[in-house]
Design an enzyme around this catalytic site. Structure first.
Site, mmCIF file in Angstrom:
data_model
loop_
_atom_site.group_PDB
_atom_site.id
_atom_site.type_symbol
_atom_site.label_atom_id
_atom_site.label_comp_id
_atom_site.label_asym_id
_atom_site.label_seq_id
_atom_site.Cartn_x
_atom_site.Cartn_y
_atom_site.Cartn_z
ATOM 1 N N SER A 4 -31.680 -2.946 -6.340
ATOM 2 C CA SER A 4 -30.756 -3.386 -7.232
ATOM 3 C C SER A 4 -29.549 -2.490 -7.266
ATOM 4 O O SER A 4 -28.465 -2.529 -8.088
ATOM 5 C CB SER A 4 -31.257 -3.630 -8.751
ATOM 6 O OG SER A 4 -31.773 -2.213 -8.914
ATOM 7 N N THR B 55 -28.884 -1.542 -12.879
ATOM 8 C CA THR B 55 -27.702 -0.536 -12.464
ATOM 9 C C THR B 55 -28.220 0.713 -12.517
ATOM 10 O O THR B 55 -28.978 1.313 -13.745
ATOM 11 C CB THR B 55 -26.715 -0.844 -13.497
ATOM 12 O OG1 THR B 55 -26.354 -2.257 -13.785
ATOM 13 C CG2 THR B 55 -25.374 -0.186 -13.143
ATOM 14 N N THR C 113 -24.189 -0.534 -8.622
ATOM 15 C CA THR C 113 -25.415 -1.730 -8.646
ATOM 16 C C THR C 113 -24.788 -2.844 -7.291
ATOM 17 O O THR C 113 -23.780 -2.921 -6.959
ATOM 18 C CB THR C 113 -25.193 -2.474 -9.843
ATOM 19 O OG1 THR C 113 -26.225 -3.370 -10.036
ATOM 20 C CG2 THR C 113 -23.970 -3.229 -9.971
ATOM 21 N N ARG D 207 -19.337 -13.125 -8.095
ATOM 22 C CA ARG D 207 -19.687 -12.741 -9.258
ATOM 23 C C ARG D 207 -19.575 -11.136 -9.484
ATOM 24 O O ARG D 207 -20.159 -10.530 -8.605
ATOM 25 C CB ARG D 207 -20.995 -13.337 -9.630
ATOM 26 C CG ARG D 207 -21.434 -12.678 -11.160
ATOM 27 C CD ARG D 207 -22.202 -11.363 -11.146
ATOM 28 N NE ARG D 207 -22.820 -11.237 -12.513
ATOM 29 C CZ ARG D 207 -23.297 -10.182 -12.792
ATOM 30 N NH1 ARG D 207 -23.507 -9.056 -11.874
ATOM 31 N NH2 ARG D 207 -23.715 -9.756 -13.947
ATOM 32 N N VAL D 208 -18.933 -10.638 -10.466
ATOM 33 C CA VAL D 208 -18.718 -9.366 -10.921
ATOM 34 C C VAL D 208 -19.250 -8.989 -12.070
ATOM 35 O O VAL D 208 -18.850 -9.703 -13.116
ATOM 36 C CB VAL D 208 -17.104 -8.681 -10.715
ATOM 37 C CG1 VAL D 208 -17.123 -7.265 -11.136
ATOM 38 C CG2 VAL D 208 -16.861 -8.892 -9.104
ATOM 39 N N GLY D 209 -20.112 -8.106 -12.321
ATOM 40 C CA GLY D 209 -20.698 -7.568 -13.447
ATOM 41 C C GLY D 209 -19.902 -6.478 -14.301
ATOM 42 O O GLY D 209 -18.788 -6.484 -14.115
ATOM 43 N N ASP D 210 -20.674 -5.751 -15.304
ATOM 44 C CA ASP D 210 -20.030 -4.849 -16.061
ATOM 45 C C ASP D 210 -19.727 -3.518 -15.243
ATOM 46 O O ASP D 210 -18.741 -2.870 -15.594
ATOM 47 C CB ASP D 210 -21.015 -4.603 -17.460
ATOM 48 C CG ASP D 210 -22.365 -4.169 -16.973
ATOM 49 O OD1 ASP D 210 -22.856 -4.829 -15.921
ATOM 50 O OD2 ASP D 210 -22.884 -3.242 -17.503
ATOM 51 N N THR E 87 -26.756 -1.067 -18.884
ATOM 52 C CA THR E 87 -27.329 -1.681 -17.711
ATOM 53 C C THR E 87 -27.994 -2.970 -18.350
ATOM 54 O O THR E 87 -27.807 -3.233 -19.600
ATOM 55 C CB THR E 87 -28.728 -0.741 -17.261
ATOM 56 O OG1 THR E 87 -29.206 -1.382 -16.351
ATOM 57 C CG2 THR E 87 -29.539 -0.481 -18.518
ATOM 58 N N GLY E 88 -28.360 -4.023 -17.452
ATOM 59 C CA GLY E 88 -28.644 -5.108 -17.895
ATOM 60 C C GLY E 88 -27.750 -6.179 -17.468
ATOM 61 O O GLY E 88 -27.099 -6.213 -16.278
ATOM 62 N N GLY F 233 -24.722 -8.052 -17.223
ATOM 63 C CA GLY F 233 -23.268 -7.463 -17.156
ATOM 64 C C GLY F 233 -22.335 -8.611 -17.856
ATOM 65 O O GLY F 233 -21.311 -7.762 -18.660
HETATM 66 N N1 GLY Z 1 -25.247 -4.687 -15.066
HETATM 67 C C1 GLY Z 1 -25.212 -4.913 -13.934
HETATM 68 C C2 GLY Z 1 -24.769 -6.365 -13.503
HETATM 69 O O1 GLY Z 1 -24.758 -7.171 -14.519
HETATM 70 O O2 GLY Z 1 -24.293 -6.579 -12.573
#
Ligand code: GLY
Length: 337
Positions: free
Chosen positions: A82, A197, A215, A225-228, A248-249, A251
């Protein structure tokens, strides 16, 4: 082996009073006492990351050097699916990485959806130090990394490729926030099989802070796609006046609430790191009642005094703490359910 102390919801009252107690009655962990310098990070793999960061601080390095060194550990770990080079790819079989770094003085840098670069956290730092920008994405981030001398590599490991090919057999296109957890659903979102993450925060003896977040994002995500994690204020926020937070989790839920910024601002208003993490998690649960039961978000916070807080929607979020007293402590965060 890491010292794992399990804290249950019952420990929250103790937390509010300034200590964390083990529900099993073990010796209290004084995570709320003044104990800086200190390094904290998300998940079991945070233990090794913390230790790398701690070594840097021990040798007189800056907290910024420390968090970068720490983040590079899971990025290089072939068992970590991950974060970094062994991360699971998107649904097109492309491994895209997100990372951010922030100094408590407000300097920050990030890369999103970068491919072929083994250490996105170090590229994020170059963005911060070598450009007038904060965030570079995709091809532009790769171009910048190559100009900076980073090597272009094929990062998809045989394990990750095999897992992707397994997923392709059903190729269920479910752009749900929890698709990574469903696909590898050996338990609840956020458990040992599903954690994601690496978020890492460090404070030195002078109360200076820095943070890093890295991450590969959600497995089988839509390409692009881009997360937090690379979004300053969402996956990471650090302010020397107050403290830092990381998440984490899923995003998308963290971006919606500007989660890490929220945690730091709550601390600025006087909440302890623990109280701030709890309020940020509860805000997500309140606003996203239906979705929250199936997804995981966890926040980890460290203030400039070295006090630590952590809280998650669901059980299973672990965080690692490293300081002069102990370098391999690992804790279960309290959670709403
Ligand atoms: N927290 C990582 C993501 O959602 O990409």
């Amino acid at each position: 082996m890491a010292d794992r102390r399990r804290f249950l919801a019952a420990s929250l009252a103790a937390t509010a009073m300034g200590t964390l107690s083990s529900a099993a009655g073990a010796a209290p962990a004084k995570l709320s006492g003044r104990a800086r310098p200190r390094v904290v990070s998300t998940w079991d793999f945070g233990v090794a990351a913390n230790q790398a960061a701690w070594q840097v601080i021990g040798k007189g390095g800056t907290v910024l050097d420390a968090v970068e060194a720490g983040a590079r550990v899971p990025e290089a770990d072939p068992k970590n699916h991950s974060v970094g080079r062994a991360g699971y790819p998107d649904r097109d079989g492309r491994l895209t990485l997100d990372a951010s770094i922030m100094d408590g003085n407000g300097d920050c840098g990030a890369v999103a959806a970068i491919e072929h670069i083994a250490h996105p956290i170090s590229v994020a730092r170059r963005v911060m130090e070598k450009t007038p920008h904060v965030l570079l994405v995709g091809d532009g981030a790769l171009q910048f990394a190559l100009e900076q001398g980073f090597a272009k590599e094929d990062l998809l490991t045989p394990d990750s490729e095999q897992a992707w090919r397994e997923w392709l057999k059903k190729s269920e296109y479910k752009p749900s926030a929890n698709s990574e957890n469903e696909t590898y659903g050996k338990g609840k979102p956020g458990d040992a099989h599903n954690h994601d993450t690496l978020g890492l925060l460090a404070v030195d003896a002078q109360g200076r802070l820095a943070g890093a977040c890295t991450t590969s994002g959600m497995a089988w995500k839509l390409h692009g796609r881009v997360g937090d994690s690379p979004i300053i204020g969402a996956g990471l926020y650090v302010d020397n006046e107050v403290g830092g937070a990381t998440s984490t989790g899923v995003g998308e839920e963290v971006i919606r609430t500007a989660g890490s910024f929220l945690v730091v601002e709550l601390m600025r208003q006087g909440r302890s790191p623990q109280q701030a993490c709890e309020e940020a998690v509860r805000r997500i649960v309140r606003k996203r009642m239906k979705a929250a039961k199936d997804l995981q978000v966890g926040f980890l916070a460290l203030n400039r005094q070295g006090e630590v807080g952590a809280y998650a929607i669901q059980k299973g979020f672990t965080y690692a703490v490293c300081d002069a007293g102990k370098q391999d402590a690992l804790f279960d965060a309290a959670s709403t359910m």
